[in-house]
Write a protein that holds these residues in place. Structure first.
Motif, PDB file in Angstrom:
ATOM      1  N   ALA A   1       0.855  -1.190   0.000  1.00 33.23           N
ATOM      2  CA  ALA A   1       0.000   0.000   0.000  1.00 33.23           C
ATOM      3  C   ALA A   1       0.887   1.236   0.000  1.00 33.23           C
ATOM      4  CB  ALA A   1      -0.913   0.008   1.220  1.00 33.23           C
ATOM      5  N   GLY A   2       0.505   2.231  -0.742  1.00 29.63           N
ATOM      6  CA  GLY A   2       1.261   3.476  -0.789  1.00 29.63           C
ATOM      7  C   GLY A   2       0.328   4.661  -0.777  1.00 29.63           C
ATOM      8  N   ALA A   3       0.803   5.797  -0.256  1.00 24.97           N
ATOM      9  CA  ALA A   3      -0.042   6.993  -0.216  1.00 24.97           C
ATOM     10  C   ALA A   3       0.816   8.238  -0.127  1.00 24.97           C
ATOM     11  CB  ALA A   3      -1.003   6.932   0.974  1.00 24.97           C
ATOM     12  N   VAL A   4       0.299   9.314  -0.680  1.00 16.65           N
ATOM     13  CA  VAL A   4       0.832  10.646  -0.442  1.00 16.65           C
ATOM     14  C   VAL A   4       0.080  11.195   0.768  1.00 16.65           C
ATOM     15  CG1 VAL A   4       1.142  12.967  -1.362  1.00 16.65           C
ATOM     16  CG2 VAL A   4       1.327  10.993  -2.892  1.00 16.65           C
ATOM     17  N   VAL A   5       0.829  11.651   1.780  1.00 17.20           N
ATOM     18  CA  VAL A   5       0.239  12.049   3.053  1.00 17.20           C
ATOM     19  C   VAL A   5       0.693  13.459   3.395  1.00 17.20           C
ATOM     20  CG1 VAL A   5       0.006  11.442   5.504  1.00 17.20           C
ATOM     21  CG2 VAL A   5       0.309   9.634   3.795  1.00 17.20           C
ATOM     22  N   ASP A   6      -0.251  14.294   3.848  1.00 20.64           N
ATOM     23  CA  ASP A   6       0.154  15.650   4.243  1.00 20.64           C
ATOM     24  C   ASP A   6       0.566  15.677   5.710  1.00 20.64           C
ATOM     25  OD1 ASP A   6      -2.090  16.011   5.914  1.00 20.64           O
ATOM     26  OD2 ASP A   6      -3.232  17.080   4.389  1.00 20.64           O
ATOM     27  N   GLU A   7       0.997  16.826   6.199  1.00 22.14           N
ATOM     28  CA  GLU A   7       1.563  16.897   7.543  1.00 22.14           C
ATOM     29  C   GLU A   7       0.524  16.805   8.653  1.00 22.14           C
ATOM     30  OE1 GLU A   7       2.259  21.615   8.193  1.00 22.14           O
ATOM     31  OE2 GLU A   7       3.410  20.663   6.587  1.00 22.14           O
ATOM     32  N   LEU A   8      -0.765  16.779   8.282  1.00 23.59           N
ATOM     33  CA  LEU A   8      -1.833  16.551   9.253  1.00 23.59           C
ATOM     34  C   LEU A   8      -2.298  15.100   9.258  1.00 23.59           C
ATOM     35  CD1 LEU A   8      -4.001  19.779   8.766  1.00 23.59           C
ATOM     36  CD2 LEU A   8      -2.189  19.347  10.446  1.00 23.59           C
ATOM     37  N   GLY A   9      -1.601  14.258   8.498  1.00 22.42           N
ATOM     38  CA  GLY A   9      -1.938  12.839   8.457  1.00 22.42           C
ATOM     39  C   GLY A   9      -3.033  12.479   7.474  1.00 22.42           C
ATOM     40  N   ALA A  10      -3.444  13.423   6.643  1.00 30.91           N
ATOM     41  CA  ALA A  10      -4.497  13.145   5.660  1.00 30.91           C
ATOM     42  C   ALA A  10      -3.899  12.542   4.392  1.00 30.91           C
ATOM     43  CB  ALA A  10      -5.251  14.431   5.317  1.00 30.91           C
ATOM     44  N   ILE A  11      -4.580  11.548   3.845  1.00 30.84           N
ATOM     45  CA  ILE A  11      -4.132  10.893   2.615  1.00 30.84           C
ATOM     46  C   ILE A  11      -4.644  11.680   1.416  1.00 30.84           C
ATOM     47  CG2 ILE A  11      -4.404   8.829   1.182  1.00 30.84           C
ATOM     48  CD1 ILE A  11      -4.336   7.178   3.722  1.00 30.84           C
ATOM     49  N   VAL A  12      -3.707  12.090   0.567  1.00 31.24           N
ATOM     50  CA  VAL A  12      -4.028  12.868  -0.621  1.00 31.24           C
ATOM     51  C   VAL A  12      -4.290  11.957  -1.815  1.00 31.24           C
ATOM     52  CG1 VAL A  12      -3.159  14.629  -2.223  1.00 31.24           C
ATOM     53  CG2 VAL A  12      -2.660  14.808   0.237  1.00 31.24           C
ATOM     54  N   ARG A  13      -3.498  10.904  -1.945  1.00 34.42           N
ATOM     55  CA  ARG A  13      -3.632   9.964  -3.053  1.00 34.42           C
ATOM     56  C   ARG A  13      -3.073   8.623  -2.609  1.00 34.42           C
ATOM     57  NH1 ARG A  13      -1.221  12.830  -6.586  1.00 34.42           N
ATOM     58  NH2 ARG A  13       0.705  11.732  -7.056  1.00 34.42           N
ATOM     59  N   SER A  14      -3.614   7.535  -3.131  1.00 33.56           N
ATOM     60  CA  SER A  14      -3.151   6.219  -2.684  1.00 33.56           C
ATOM     61  C   SER A  14      -3.082   5.224  -3.840  1.00 33.56           C
ATOM     62  CB  SER A  14      -4.057   5.673  -1.576  1.00 33.56           C
ATOM     63  OG  SER A  14      -5.372   5.480  -2.053  1.00 33.56           O
ATOM     64  N   GLU A  15      -2.296   4.171  -3.612  1.00 36.36           N
ATOM     65  CA  GLU A  15      -2.113   3.089  -4.596  1.00 36.36           C
ATOM     66  C   GLU A  15      -1.981   1.771  -3.837  1.00 36.36           C
ATOM     67  OE1 GLU A  15      -1.490   3.145  -8.021  1.00 36.36           O
ATOM     68  OE2 GLU A  15      -1.423   5.317  -8.403  1.00 36.36           O
ATOM     69  N   ARG A  16      -2.342   0.650  -4.504  1.00 32.26           N
ATOM     70  CA  ARG A  16      -2.127  -0.684  -3.945  1.00 32.26           C
ATOM     71  C   ARG A  16      -1.776  -1.650  -5.069  1.00 32.26           C
ATOM     72  NH1 ARG A  16      -5.915  -2.175   1.198  1.00 32.26           N
ATOM     73  NH2 ARG A  16      -5.724  -0.185   2.281  1.00 32.26           N
ATOM     74  N   VAL A  17      -0.817  -2.528  -4.794  1.00 30.99           N
ATOM     75  CA  VAL A  17      -0.449  -3.576  -5.746  1.00 30.99           C
ATOM     76  C   VAL A  17      -0.158  -4.851  -4.958  1.00 30.99           C
ATOM     77  CG1 VAL A  17       0.517  -1.933  -7.408  1.00 30.99           C
ATOM     78  CG2 VAL A  17       2.017  -2.992  -5.697  1.00 30.99           C
ATOM     79  N   PRO A  18      -0.245  -6.030  -5.588  1.00 32.14           N
ATOM     80  CA  PRO A  18       0.106  -7.275  -4.893  1.00 32.14           C
ATOM     81  C   PRO A  18       1.588  -7.297  -4.517  1.00 32.14           C
ATOM     82  CG  PRO A  18      -1.153  -7.706  -6.888  1.00 32.14           C
ATOM     83  CD  PRO A  18      -0.767  -6.267  -6.940  1.00 32.14           C
ATOM     84  N   THR A  19       1.903  -7.966  -3.437  1.00 27.56           N
ATOM     85  CA  THR A  19       3.294  -8.097  -2.984  1.00 27.56           C
ATOM     86  C   THR A  19       3.945  -9.318  -3.643  1.00 27.56           C
ATOM     87  OG1 THR A  19       2.732  -7.183  -0.825  1.00 27.56           O
ATOM     88  CG2 THR A  19       4.809  -8.379  -0.988  1.00 27.56           C
ATOM     89  N   PRO A  20       5.013  -9.120  -4.423  1.00 26.15           N
ATOM     90  CA  PRO A  20       5.769 -10.267  -4.948  1.00 26.15           C
ATOM     91  C   PRO A  20       6.715 -10.790  -3.868  1.00 26.15           C
ATOM     92  CG  PRO A  20       6.699  -8.227  -5.799  1.00 26.15           C
ATOM     93  CD  PRO A  20       5.529  -7.831  -4.941  1.00 26.15           C
ATOM     94  N   ALA A  21       6.140 -11.408  -2.833  1.00 29.98           N
ATOM     95  CA  ALA A  21       6.895 -11.725  -1.619  1.00 29.98           C
ATOM     96  C   ALA A  21       8.055 -12.677  -1.857  1.00 29.98           C
ATOM     97  CB  ALA A  21       5.954 -12.301  -0.567  1.00 29.98           C
ATOM     98  N   GLY A  22       7.951 -13.551  -2.852  1.00 27.30           N
ATOM     99  CA  GLY A  22       9.004 -14.533  -3.060  1.00 27.30           C
ATOM    100  C   GLY A  22      10.164 -14.039  -3.900  1.00 27.30           C
ATOM    101  N   ASP A  23      10.126 -12.772  -4.324  1.00 28.17           N
ATOM    102  CA  ASP A  23      11.141 -12.240  -5.215  1.00 28.17           C
ATOM    103  C   ASP A  23      11.557 -10.861  -4.722  1.00 28.17           C
ATOM    104  OD1 ASP A  23      12.607 -11.115  -7.317  1.00 28.17           O
ATOM    105  OD2 ASP A  23      11.431 -12.133  -8.854  1.00 28.17           O
TER     106      ASP A  23
END
Length: 317
Positions: free
Chosen positions: A15-37
């Motif tokens: 999970a990823g997000a752009v976060v401002d200094e008040l802890g608010a999420i401006v934009r977010s992304e999610r992708v599967p984790t290639p855990a074995g690589d």
């Protein structure tokens, strides 16, 4: 406002997000984790950082991951779900994304987010326990995140509470993780199902589905089934006992409980409070902390990682 990117590497998703200094999420992304690589995972994190950086002036990047992170917030000593051993992850990312990067333990990041923007607001000393498959921990003391001398502190799930108890994946026996986690809740629910009586609904559900899982037991807890609630009470008793010992050492003003099991709310907190008071040293003379449920839920990791990175850059400017 200053913007930072937070990345939370989980076992199944990044999970990823752009976060401002008040802890608010401006934009977010999610992708599967290639855990074995490990190489593919690094590539996925880099691509996410680049995507989140488009049209945004980013001050820093924080990456949260399970495992032992060094005190410099740079090298991953050991990660349980990724093939990282003494991995210089910060150095690798900074070379590829051209931004300041901070690497943090995922439970620390989540705990910091709750302290700054969630259930830990208005206190200076807080302990957070994350009740998922295992038990994660975070400590804030005197408004600062506690990491320990080597950076691998606050592994509260591996505090031993039962001498010669159940074997733990860490190599020891009797750790809190074996008595206060989601996995422990399933074990307790199965034991109650085996005993009959109040466990009849659990036994029927197990027979119908082939096995009990978190969703089944959670649904029965939500319906206040006596057997499922009894399993949750056992879990809460262990967490309360451990919290009393932690309180004797850390003296927090507030305990925050997060993770999937914490959605039970007061049904979980009530036995925790009871056991805490039963085991609290000098009860009646020792100030009693609050016990609350985490507020940020699935966003805590990215918000905490981003805020820690932004603060690191400010301190080292």
């Amino acid at each position: 406002m200053a913007l930072a990117i937070g990345i939370d590497i989980g076992g199944t998703k990044i999970a990823g997000a752009v976060v401002d200094e008040l802890g608010a999420i401006v934009r977010s992304e999610r992708v599967p984790t290639p855990a074995g690589d490990a190489a593919a995972l690094e590539d996925a994190v880099v691509e996410m950082i680049r995507a989140l950086s488009v049209d945004a002036e980013i001050s820093a990047v924080g990456v949260a991951a399970a495992g032992f992170i060094d005190a410099a917030q740079s090298t991953v000593y050991y990660a349980p779900n990724i093939d990282w051993r003494n991995e210089p992850f910060r150095e690798k990312l900074e070379a590829r994304v051209g931004a300041s990067v901070v690497v943090e333990n995922d439970a620390n990041a989540a705990g910091w987010a709750e302290f700054r923007f969630g259930a830990g607001r208005m206190v200076s000393d807080m302990v957070m326990l994350t009740i998922g498959t295992g038990v994660g921990g975070a400590i804030v003391a005197g408004d600062r995140l506690f990491r320990g001398g080597f950076g691998a502190g606050a592994e509260l799930g591996h505090v031993r509470i039962v001498p010669n108890g159940i074997a733990c994946g860490c190599g020891q026996h009797g750790c809190l993780e074996q008595y206060g986690s989601g996995r422990a809740l399933l074990r307790m629910a199965n034991e109650i199902a085996d005993a009959g009586g109040i466990g009849q609904a659990l036994a029927r559900a197990r027979e119908a589905h082939g096995a009990l899982d978190g969703a089944i037991v959670g649904g029965l807890i939500g319906a206040e089934d006596p057997g499922a609630v009894a399993a949750l009470r056992q879990l809460g008793q262990w967490l309360g006992q451990a919290s009393a010992s932690l309180s004797a050492v850390l003296d927090p003003q507030r305990f925050v409980f997060g993770g999937g099991v914490a959605v039970a709310g007061e049904l979980l907190l009530a036995p925790i409070r009871e056991a805490f008071l039963e085991h609290l040293p000098a009860r009646g003379y020792h100030p009693e902390p609050d016990f609350v449920i985490a507020e940020l839920v699935n966003d805590a990791g990215v918000v905490g990682a981003a805020d820690l990175a932004r603060l690191w850059v400010e301190e080292h400017a």
